[in-house]
Each structure stands twice: as C-alpha cells, then as structure tokens.
Design an enzyme around this catalytic site. Structure first.
Site, PDB file in Angstrom:
ATOM      1  N   ARG A 105      -5.467   5.846  -3.712  1.00 22.87           N
ATOM      2  CA  ARG A 105      -5.581   6.418  -4.849  1.00 22.87           C
ATOM      3  C   ARG A 105      -4.258   6.760  -5.508  1.00 22.87           C
ATOM      4  NH1 ARG A 105      -7.607   8.611  -9.530  1.00 22.87           N
ATOM      5  NH2 ARG A 105      -6.766  10.649  -9.760  1.00 22.87           N
ATOM      6  N   ASP A 160      -0.193   9.127   6.060  1.00 22.28           N
ATOM      7  CA  ASP A 160       0.966   9.647   5.215  1.00 22.28           C
ATOM      8  C   ASP A 160       2.236  10.072   6.037  1.00 22.28           C
ATOM      9  OD1 ASP A 160       2.442  10.537   2.925  1.00 22.28           O
ATOM     10  OD2 ASP A 160       0.625  10.662   1.978  1.00 22.28           O
ATOM     11  N   ASN A 183       4.431   5.169   7.389  1.00 24.46           N
ATOM     12  CA  ASN A 183       5.104   5.054   6.209  1.00 24.46           C
ATOM     13  C   ASN A 183       4.434   3.768   5.628  1.00 24.46           C
ATOM     14  OD1 ASN A 183       6.883   3.969   4.397  1.00 24.46           O
ATOM     15  ND2 ASN A 183       8.513   4.815   5.274  1.00 24.46           N
ATOM     16  N   PHE A 184       3.790   3.683   4.422  1.00 22.33           N
ATOM     17  CA  PHE A 184       3.314   2.278   4.003  1.00 22.33           C
ATOM     18  C   PHE A 184       4.049   1.110   3.861  1.00 22.33           C
ATOM     19  CE2 PHE A 184       2.401   5.166   0.137  1.00 22.33           C
ATOM     20  CZ  PHE A 184       3.599   4.602  -0.509  1.00 22.33           C
ATOM     21  N   HIS A 241       0.535   2.885  -9.105  1.00 24.99           N
ATOM     22  CA  HIS A 241       1.137   3.274 -10.276  1.00 24.99           C
ATOM     23  C   HIS A 241       2.518   3.853 -10.096  1.00 24.99           C
ATOM     24  CE1 HIS A 241       0.212   7.619 -11.569  1.00 24.99           C
ATOM     25  NE2 HIS A 241       0.321   7.526 -10.092  1.00 24.99           N
ATOM     26  N   GLY A 259      -1.473   6.706   2.137  1.00 29.55           N
ATOM     27  CA  GLY A 259      -0.673   7.638   1.326  1.00 29.55           C
ATOM     28  C   GLY A 259      -1.406   8.674   0.779  1.00 29.55           C
ATOM     29  N   GLY A 260      -2.542   9.201   1.581  1.00 27.14           N
ATOM     30  CA  GLY A 260      -3.501   9.981   1.287  1.00 27.14           C
ATOM     31  C   GLY A 260      -3.126  11.403   1.164  1.00 27.14           C
TER      32      GLY A 260
END
Length: 384
Positions: free
Chosen positions: A286, A250, A270-271, A290, A225-226
């Site tokens: 990163r 990503d 797709n993570f 959250h 997801g960078g």
C-alpha cells in the site's frame, strides 16, 4: 440572478457524491480564474506563499483552535489576549485570513470559524499543514533552481532530488526523518488520520474468492512495508475466517510499535532484501511504490516476483492517474513525490509497463476511491 445561481450550486453540492463534489470545485475554480484580470492573476500566483505563511502564524498562535472552540464570534482584543499577540499585528493577520476565506468576518472587528478554520483546528489539519509547511514546502521552493541546474531532466536519483538541496543533506528523506522527530511526527500523524475508514481495497477486492481452498498452514496475506499494521488489522477484522497466516513486514523500528492484532505475525524485514515468505497467496503493498523512482520499483517488483508461486497474487494499492484532467491536489502530490523522492504518481500505462519489465502482468484493477484515483491492482506472474 447571481444569488439564485449561487443557491443552485449550493443545493447541488449538498447532495453530490465525493467525485461530483470534487468536479464541481475544479469547475468553479476554473470559472473564477477566467474572470480575473491580469493583475488579479499575477497577485494570486505571485503571493501564494503569503497564504501559507499566515496560516502557519495562525497555527503557531492557536488562533484557529480559539475560534473553533468559541460559542460566538470573537473580537480582535479577545483573540489578542488569548494568543498573546499584539492587537494591531493580529488585526492585520486576521484581516488577510478573512479576505482569503480562512476565517469569517461577522462584523466590525468580529470573527468566527468556518469549515476551513475548523479543519485547521483539528488534529488532521494541524498535522497535515505543518507537514507540508515544514517538510514539503522547502522542497517545492528549490524546485526551480534544482531543475535549472539539472537541465530540466526528469529526476530519477532519489539520493539527489530537490529534498537534498532543500535541507542541505546527503540523506534519503526517510533517513533524514530519523534525526528530525518533529517532522516525522507530523508525517506519521497525517498518514494515520487522513484516510476515511470506508475507503479500503477490502471493500472491492474478492478476497474470499481469491483465497478459497487455501491451506491454513501457508501464508495467505503478506503486507510488505506495512508500517505498524493497520492494513493487517483491517484484513483480520474483515475476513477473520479466511485460512492462512497473516504477516506484517517492516523495519525493526516499525515492528517494535506494531498493533497487537490477534492472528497477525510481525516480521522484521527490509523489502530491499529477498522476500523470505515464499509462495504466499496475497502479497500486498500500500503506497510503497510511489515513494520510489522506476529503477527501484522494478527491483522491488522483481524481489517479490521471485517469492511468488504459480497461485500467488501481488496486490498493488496505489493511485492510478487518468491520462487527462488530473485533479489539482493529485498533481500537487505528484510533484511533491518528485521533489522528495525523485518518484511519481503513475497512470495505468505507466504501471503496466513497469509490471511487464518485471515479468508480471496486470490482470484487473479495482477502484475503491475514484475521487482520489485510488485502486488496488491484481498483478500475477507473466507466464501464469
């Protein structure tokens, strides 16, 4: 006596590090609040949205840019001519902005930029304030009615959070952004501009020690997801001789805009799907987790765990909230994440519990931006 105390505070602030500076701000705000009478408290709390509204008007008019670019104070008539606003109206707006320390009043009808004005005139200020005013603030405004409607349960469903009520949509925020390019631009600009270049996990984590003896044929660093690859570019710049493949992952629209960093492999992924890179040394996320409620965090952790080998390390780069005394701007971010994504900023106890549920263990935490509670967590297989 007051002036002498004030000068002492200014002298301390001039030499304080970022953490002490933030602690000083918190203490001074608390002290100022303790001096207020009941009507002053009511006025401050009840009229907070007026401050946001007048700042938005100033941004729309270009008022802060005019003041920041000026070599000397400007009069209302000059500002009215530059902005095209009616002078009597502008007088009232500027008078409020000066009273709330957004600009400085230097004499009768004369105004100048201060540090707040200059921030609001900067690219960071414009992107950040517009993002909050146009995207985050609407979710804040519906929070009371949303929580009342849900019997004050902690939100956990990111398909039904205050965001959906605020924008009358059934879409997830990231899907909604795709059809609202102006909001997306402000968000992306804020994310790109907000971080100081010296605030990075790479300044504290022992990368060379962790990757010693690693094979050049295997993946050494996978940024999950960078986005467009800022973290991968920093990794290659900081550790150009670390052996192994460096991989950016990503969605397709981000990979299409990826930075042209030599030695970085760009991979559409797709993570929420199984991790295709097996047995990498470092898997890195990163500010990904959250954005999600606990059940989705667990899913992502488990998907990553399934790809990890016995020597793999999962690096989670996030805020770690203290158990007490959390700073106001971070509590604001926590409630904003709740309003948008039914997610949260988390304490170390929260993170540890999630890791254990996913079959992982927290080995060590490396803080690199203590003022903002930012750290990278070294997480490994539970049985390792």
């Amino acid at each position: 006596m007051v002036n002498a105390a004030f000068e002492q505070i200014k002298a301390f602030a001039a030499t304080a590090d970022d953490s002490d500076r933030r602690n000083l701000i918190t203490s001074l705000r608390g002290l100022a609040s303790s001096f207020e009478d009941p009507m002053e408290i009511i006025h401050r709390l009840g009229c907070g949205t007026l401050g946001s509204a007048t700042v938005e008007i100033g941004l729309d008019l270009g008022l802060f840019k005019y003041l920041a670019d000026a070599k000397s104070p400007l009069g209302v008539s000059q500002l009215a001519e530059q902005t095209g606003a009616d002078a009597p109206l502008l007088t009232r707006i500027i008078r409020y902005l000066a009273a709330t320390n957004v600009i400085d009043e230097t004499g009768p009808g004369q105004f100048a930029a201060n540090s707040v004005t200059k921030t609001l005139a900067s690219d960071l200020g414009v992107a950040g304030v517009y993002h909050y005013l146009k995207t985050a603030s609407p979710t804040h405004s519906v929070l009371p009615s949303f929580l009342k409607k849900t019997n004050y349960k902690n939100p956990s469903d990111d398909s039904h959070a205050p965001f959906q009520d605020a924008f009358n949509t059934g879409l997830h925020p990231y899907a909604w952004f795709s059809s609202h390019p102006e909001n997306l631009k402000y968000f992306n600009d804020l994310m790109a501009l907000r971080r100081k270049s010296n605030e990075s996990w790479l300044s504290v984590y022992p990368v060379e020690e962790a990757t010693k003896g690693w094979s050049a044929d295997n993946a050494v660093y996978v940024n999950i997801g960078g986005s467009i690859g800022h973290q991968c570019a920093q990794f290659k710049e900081t550790y150009p001789h670390v052996p192994g493949r460096v991989i950016l992952q990503d969605l397709a629209h981000s990979i299409a805009q990826a930075l042209p960093t030599a030695g970085v492999e760009n991979m559409v992924h797709n993570f929420w799907d199984p991790q295709p890179v097996q047995g990498a040394k470092l898997y890195y996320m990163r500010a990904v987790l959250h954005n999600h409620p606990d059940h989705k965090v667990l899913k992502l952790l488990r998907l990553t765990k399934e790809a990890m080998g016995p020597d793999s390390i999962l690096l989670i780069d996030e805020m770690i909230l203290p158990e007490t005394g959390v700073k106001a701007d971070v509590t604001t971010l926590d409630l904003t994440m709740m309003s948008a994504f039914a997610s949260a900023e988390r304490t170390e106890k929260d993170w540890t519990a999630l890791f254990e549920q996913a079959g992982l263990r927290l080995v060590k935490t490396y803080a690199y931006n203590k003022a903002q509670y930012e750290s990278v967590m070294d997480v490994r297989l539970l049985e390792g």
